[in-house]
Design a protein around this motif. Structure first.
Motif, short mmCIF file in Angstrom:
data_model
loop_
_atom_site.label_atom_id
_atom_site.label_comp_id
_atom_site.label_asym_id
_atom_site.label_seq_id
_atom_site.Cartn_x
_atom_site.Cartn_y
_atom_site.Cartn_z
N LYS A 10 4.78 6.18 3.36
CA LYS A 10 4.33 4.97 2.68
C LYS A 10 4.93 3.75 3.38
O LYS A 10 6.10 3.75 3.76
N TYR A 13 5.68 -2.12 2.27
CA TYR A 13 4.94 -2.92 1.28
C TYR A 13 4.56 -2.06 0.07
O TYR A 13 4.77 -2.44 -1.07
N THR A 14 4.05 -0.85 0.35
CA THR A 14 3.65 0.05 -0.75
C THR A 14 4.86 0.42 -1.60
O THR A 14 4.81 0.39 -2.83
N LEU A 18 5.44 -0.26 -5.60
CA LEU A 18 5.73 0.81 -6.56
C LEU A 18 7.01 0.51 -7.33
O LEU A 18 7.09 0.73 -8.55
N ASP A 59 5.60 7.21 -6.91
CA ASP A 59 4.14 7.13 -6.92
C ASP A 59 3.59 7.90 -8.12
O ASP A 59 4.23 8.82 -8.62
N MET A 60 2.43 7.50 -8.61
CA MET A 60 1.82 8.23 -9.72
C MET A 60 0.32 8.08 -9.60
O MET A 60 -0.17 7.24 -8.82
N ARG A 61 -0.41 8.88 -10.37
CA ARG A 61 -1.87 8.74 -10.39
C ARG A 61 -2.23 7.53 -11.26
O ARG A 61 -1.51 7.18 -12.20
N LEU A 62 -3.34 6.89 -10.92
CA LEU A 62 -3.82 5.75 -11.73
C LEU A 62 -4.00 6.18 -13.18
O LEU A 62 -3.65 5.45 -14.11
N ILE A 66 -2.54 4.38 -16.52
CA ILE A 66 -3.44 3.96 -17.61
C ILE A 66 -2.99 4.57 -18.93
O ILE A 66 -2.96 3.91 -19.97
N PHE A 80 -0.60 -6.51 -14.83
CA PHE A 80 -0.52 -7.11 -13.49
C PHE A 80 -0.72 -8.61 -13.51
O PHE A 80 -1.15 -9.20 -12.54
N LEU B 18 -11.04 3.83 -14.87
CA LEU B 18 -11.20 4.27 -13.48
C LEU B 18 -12.54 3.82 -12.92
O LEU B 18 -12.64 3.38 -11.76
N ILE B 21 -12.29 0.19 -12.10
CA ILE B 21 -11.54 0.00 -10.85
C ILE B 21 -12.46 0.25 -9.65
O ILE B 21 -12.49 -0.51 -8.68
N ASP B 59 -10.06 9.43 -9.84
CA ASP B 59 -8.64 9.11 -9.94
C ASP B 59 -8.02 9.05 -8.55
O ASP B 59 -8.53 9.67 -7.60
N MET B 60 -6.98 8.26 -8.38
CA MET B 60 -6.30 8.19 -7.08
C MET B 60 -4.83 7.88 -7.33
O MET B 60 -4.46 7.50 -8.45
N ARG B 61 -4.03 8.03 -6.28
CA ARG B 61 -2.62 7.68 -6.41
C ARG B 61 -2.50 6.15 -6.32
O ARG B 61 -3.29 5.48 -5.66
N LEU B 62 -1.48 5.61 -6.99
CA LEU B 62 -1.23 4.17 -6.93
C LEU B 62 -1.05 3.74 -5.48
O LEU B 62 -1.56 2.70 -5.05
N SER B 63 -0.36 4.56 -4.68
CA SER B 63 -0.11 4.20 -3.27
C SER B 63 -1.44 4.08 -2.52
O SER B 63 -1.58 3.26 -1.62
N LEU B 65 -4.36 3.08 -3.88
CA LEU B 65 -4.95 1.80 -4.30
C LEU B 65 -4.25 0.65 -3.57
O LEU B 65 -4.90 -0.25 -3.04
N ILE B 66 -2.93 0.72 -3.49
CA ILE B 66 -2.16 -0.35 -2.83
C ILE B 66 -2.57 -0.45 -1.37
O ILE B 66 -2.77 -1.54 -0.82
N GLU B 70 -4.31 -3.59 0.37
CA GLU B 70 -3.64 -4.19 1.54
C GLU B 70 -4.69 -4.40 2.64
O GLU B 70 -4.74 -5.45 3.28
N VAL B 74 -5.90 -8.17 -0.61
CA VAL B 74 -5.94 -8.56 -2.03
C VAL B 74 -4.68 -8.02 -2.71
O VAL B 74 -4.27 -6.88 -2.45
N THR B 75 -4.02 -8.84 -3.54
CA THR B 75 -2.82 -8.34 -4.24
C THR B 75 -3.26 -7.62 -5.52
O THR B 75 -4.39 -7.77 -6.00
N LEU B 76 -2.33 -6.85 -6.11
CA LEU B 76 -2.61 -6.16 -7.37
C LEU B 76 -2.93 -7.19 -8.46
O LEU B 76 -3.81 -6.99 -9.28
N GLU B 77 -2.19 -8.35 -8.44
CA GLU B 77 -2.46 -9.39 -9.45
C GLU B 77 -3.90 -9.89 -9.31
O GLU B 77 -4.62 -10.03 -10.30
#
Lengths: 85, 85
Positions: A10, A13-14, A18, A59-62, A66, A80, B18, B21, B59-63, B65-66, B70, B74-77
């Motif tokens: 990772k 930045y990632t 997190l 790290d976690m799943r979206l 949620i 966010f 999801l 998103i 579904d996906m991992r947060l990493s 999406l980040i 990137e 675009v930022t998460l906010e």
């Protein structure tokens, strides 16, 4: 926090994002009146040790994020928003 | 989109989030000038079929999406701001 470059692919930045997510979860959990993360997880039917790792920036799943936010009564937009610094 | 209740334990709320998103990713990808998701994924070194599944609400991992955000700059906010409807 030394990171083994080989093991962990990772970007910095990632990892920073997190960690920020973990800190935001902790902040909201305390705001909801739970000084202890285990009590929060237990009373919301969330796996305790796993929830602890989320607060530590793992790290976690979206779908997991949620689910936690649903337990907190917080939307993704609120999570966010400008407080996500 | 028929969902097999036995196989898929995500709540309806989680699935809706999801899907939102995925739609937001598609909206931003098009805004960035990529009418085709495969071109976007290819030119940003993202796995094409996997990125297509993200836009479809999988579904996906947060990493992950980040990493995609990137690539979009675009930022998460920004991603989860008032346009995340």
């Amino acid at each position: 926090m030394a990171v083994d470059p080989k093991k962990n692919t990772k970007s910095v930045y990632t990892q920073e994002q997190l960690l920020k997510i973990g800190e935001r979860l902790k902040e909201l959990r305390i705001q909801k009146g739970f000084s202890n993360y285990e009590n929060f997880a237990f009373s919301h039917d969330l796996p305790r040790s796993q929830y602890g790792r989320y607060e530590n920036g793992e790290d976690m799943r979206l779908s997991s994020l949620i689910k936690v936010l649903e337990a907190m009564g917080v939307t993704l937009e609120e999570f966010f928003n400008e407080n996500f610094k």
